[in-house]
Write an enzyme that holds these catalytic residues in place. Structure first.
Site, PDB file in Angstrom:
ATOM      1  N   ASP A  55       1.988   3.876   6.513  1.00 27.15           N
ATOM      2  CA  ASP A  55       2.146   2.556   5.598  1.00 27.15           C
ATOM      3  C   ASP A  55       3.722   2.606   4.891  1.00 27.15           C
ATOM      4  OD1 ASP A  55       1.938   0.918   3.278  1.00 27.15           O
ATOM      5  OD2 ASP A  55       0.374   1.984   2.215  1.00 27.15           O
ATOM      6  N   HIS A  56       4.296   1.552   5.716  1.00 28.23           N
ATOM      7  CA  HIS A  56       5.835   1.815   5.259  1.00 28.23           C
ATOM      8  C   HIS A  56       6.226   1.545   3.531  1.00 28.23           C
ATOM      9  CE1 HIS A  56       5.017  -2.641   5.508  1.00 28.23           C
ATOM     10  NE2 HIS A  56       6.344  -2.709   4.870  1.00 28.23           N
ATOM     11  N   LYS A  97       9.451   3.316   0.584  1.00 28.34           N
ATOM     12  CA  LYS A  97      10.435   2.690  -0.470  1.00 28.34           C
ATOM     13  C   LYS A  97      10.811   3.725  -1.364  1.00 28.34           C
ATOM     14  CE  LYS A  97       9.774  -1.478   1.241  1.00 28.34           C
ATOM     15  NZ  LYS A  97      11.060  -2.301   1.618  1.00 28.34           N
ATOM     16  N   ASP A 123      -6.107  -6.682   3.955  1.00 29.67           N
ATOM     17  CA  ASP A 123      -4.498  -6.490   4.355  1.00 29.67           C
ATOM     18  C   ASP A 123      -3.544  -5.755   3.479  1.00 29.67           C
ATOM     19  OD1 ASP A 123      -2.066  -7.187   6.076  1.00 29.67           O
ATOM     20  OD2 ASP A 123      -1.626  -8.664   4.400  1.00 29.67           O
ATOM     21  N   HIS A 177      -1.430  -0.310   0.743  1.00 33.46           N
ATOM     22  CA  HIS A 177      -0.087  -0.481  -0.215  1.00 33.46           C
ATOM     23  C   HIS A 177      -0.789  -0.226  -1.629  1.00 33.46           C
ATOM     24  CE1 HIS A 177       1.863  -1.659   3.205  1.00 33.46           C
ATOM     25  NE2 HIS A 177       2.026  -3.127   2.787  1.00 33.46           N
TER      26      HIS A 177
END
Length: 505
Positions: free
Chosen positions: A194-195, A199, A252, A257
């Site tokens: 999960d990019h 962050k 999505d 996220h």
């Protein structure tokens, strides 16, 4: 007092030597995010000099023509001059194999190429990155296993797979996919990516909470009124209509996220910052989330779809007019949830989560609103004092803001709200990154801290499964129900308004 110097960058060792095999290397993910991240890592000396990339895709490139293609992408998508310089030099260590993922010959050719690279590099470490459509995950993993490429030998070399979201389409498919992968590799070999968690500000949530004595004592139901988590985009679906029609905003964004940020905000202090202890506490937090009953879905879950509008003299298409979208599509492009956690720390504290496309501004943030103090000193008990707000900005502006009350200058005691602001760029000189730098670095080093295990994936899907079922059974009759460039459907505002609250942009 002397001006304090802030550290610009900590000394970090290069990542463990490996070959990065990218399935789907010719796609957008690689050219826009993966390769720029590799260039950023390499320009900072965080890659072994023998590190190589081996790409696989269906396009009939030769290694020479593929390197020309990558060179064009570097010029277009890598902005930092040092990173661009590294990428153009490193391109000779990028190799290519052409073929269909369903063809067993692809995996035999891959095996032969890896043997060649092993003789050059002196290492068998391999990181298999699935930058391919979700339906290809089990196919690729099975092909690698059948070719004997996933087995870790006793010599200590690793074989790891990196899987992009979405991991499954619902709870049943996620369980099935976990079952397939775990029949081929161990849990330790799987990195479910999960990019968003790469962050800097997302990762700083743990530092903010557990290294500052002023926050942790009030980080609970006694002092927190409610929490808002927002991931808003100004863009529409662009060229991803086919994907989005099968997915929608809820699938999505929520079970990855937003739920991952929720777990970082609500988790208990871990025993240590080891991957296992952090993952355990995040999982416990997610297990505490109340699963909405079907009748509660109607009251505490909102969906929307954007319509056309004129914004800044530019006409924006409605979702149903986008390419590869059905003319009467019922796919949601917006969703908002009101959730509670069943544990001591957060009992009765509502968590409002929202995400959507074509919204008013692009932002990813957490807003924690604290309970107001007594107002008897400032106009009597009938007058409400504005609450303190803690904003954690994840993107595009990374930083933290604390809003509190102060006296307005003048003879009378009147209060106004002021902000204390912290921006990463002001203090640490942080350069703009893709979010994949940390993710890739951790994969190479085998650090699972930012990655989900099978239990977490299934827990996240379990939270939204009833919502998916109810929404599939009850057809929305008012789509599109918000204009492009707005903050979403009116029902999302009502979700908070009926609680005496409102969204804080």
């Amino acid at each position: 007092m002397e001006e304090q110097e802030y550290p610009q960058e900590q000394d970090t060792k290069p990542a463990t030597l490996c070959v990065l095999v990218i399935f789907g290397i010719s796609g957008d993910l690689t050219k826009r995010l993966l390769y720029p991240a590799i260039c950023n890592l390499g320009s900072k000396g965080l890659l072994d000099k023998r590190f190589s990339i081996l790409g696989i895709a269906v396009e009939p490139y030769t290694e020479e023509t593929f390197r020309e293609y990558m060179s064009k992408n570097i010029h277009e998508f890598v902005s930092n001059p040092e990173a661009k310089k590294f990428g153009l030099e490193f391109i000779n260590q990028v190799y290519y194999c052409s073929g269909e993922f369903s063809d067993p010959k692809v995996y035999l050719n891959l095996k032969a190429k890896l043997l060649e690279l092993e003789r050059v590099m002196g290492s068998q470490n391999t990181l298999f990155y699935f930058a391919a459509p979700p339906e290809c995950i089990s196919m690729i993993a099975t092909g690698l296993s059948d070719a004997g490429l996933l087995k870790e030998e006793e010599n200590g070399y690793f074989r790891r797979i990196v899987v992009e979201k979405p991991f499954g389409h619902d709870l049943d498919s996620a369980k099935k996919l976990n079952e397939i992968l775990l029949s081929l590799v161990s849990e330790e070999q799987i990195f479910r990516i999960d990019h968003f968690l790469g962050k800097e500000t997302v990762r700083n949530i743990l530092a903010l909470r557990f290294s500052n004595g002023i926050f942790e004592p009030i980080w609970n139901r006694r002092y927190v009124d409610h929490v808002q988590i927002t991931v808003a985009e100004t863009l529409g679906v662009e060229l991803r209509g086919n994907y989005y029609e099968r997915t929608g905003a809820l699938r999505d964004m929520m079970p990855n996220h937003l739920f991952q940020v929720l777990s970082l905000i609500t988790m208990e202090p871990p025993l240590s910052f080891s991957a296992k202890h952090i993952r355990d506490e995040k999982a416990r937090a997610l297990h505490a989330v109340q699963i909405l009953k079907p009748e509660e879905v109607i009251l505490r879950a909102v969906r929307g779809q954007y319509g056309s509008a004129v914004v800044d003299e530019k006409k924006l298409l409605g979702y149903r007019s986008e390419k590869n979208v059905a003319a009467q599509s019922l796919t949601e492009t917006y969703c908002a949830l009101k959730l509670y956690l069943d544990n001591w720390r957060w009992l009765d504290v509502p968590f409002y989560l929202r995400t959507g496309k074509r919204l008013k501004s692009r932002t990813s943030e957490v807003m924690i609103q604290f309970k107001s103090g007594p107002s008897t000193l400032f106009g009597g008990s009938g007058k409400k004092i504005m609450p303190n707000l803690l904003h954690i900005y994840i993107q595009p502006k990374e930083g933290i803001t604390l809003r509190f009350n102060a006296k307005i200058p003048g003879p009378e005691i009147k209060l106004g709200q002021v902000d204390m602001k912290f921006k990463y760029s002001d203090y640490f000189g942080v350069e703009l990154q893709t979010g994949y730098e940390t993710i890739l670095y951790d994969c190479m080093n085998g650090d699972h801290t930012l990655f989900k295990d099978s239990d977490t994936v299934e827990t996240e899907w379990a939270i939204v499964q009833n919502i998916l079922d109810v929404w599939a059974a009850l057809i929305p009759r008012n789509f599109p129900n918000y204009e492009s460039g707005s903050w979403g459907p009116a029902a999302a505002d009502e979700l908070l308004k009926k609680d005496g609250r409102k969204w804080v942009p």
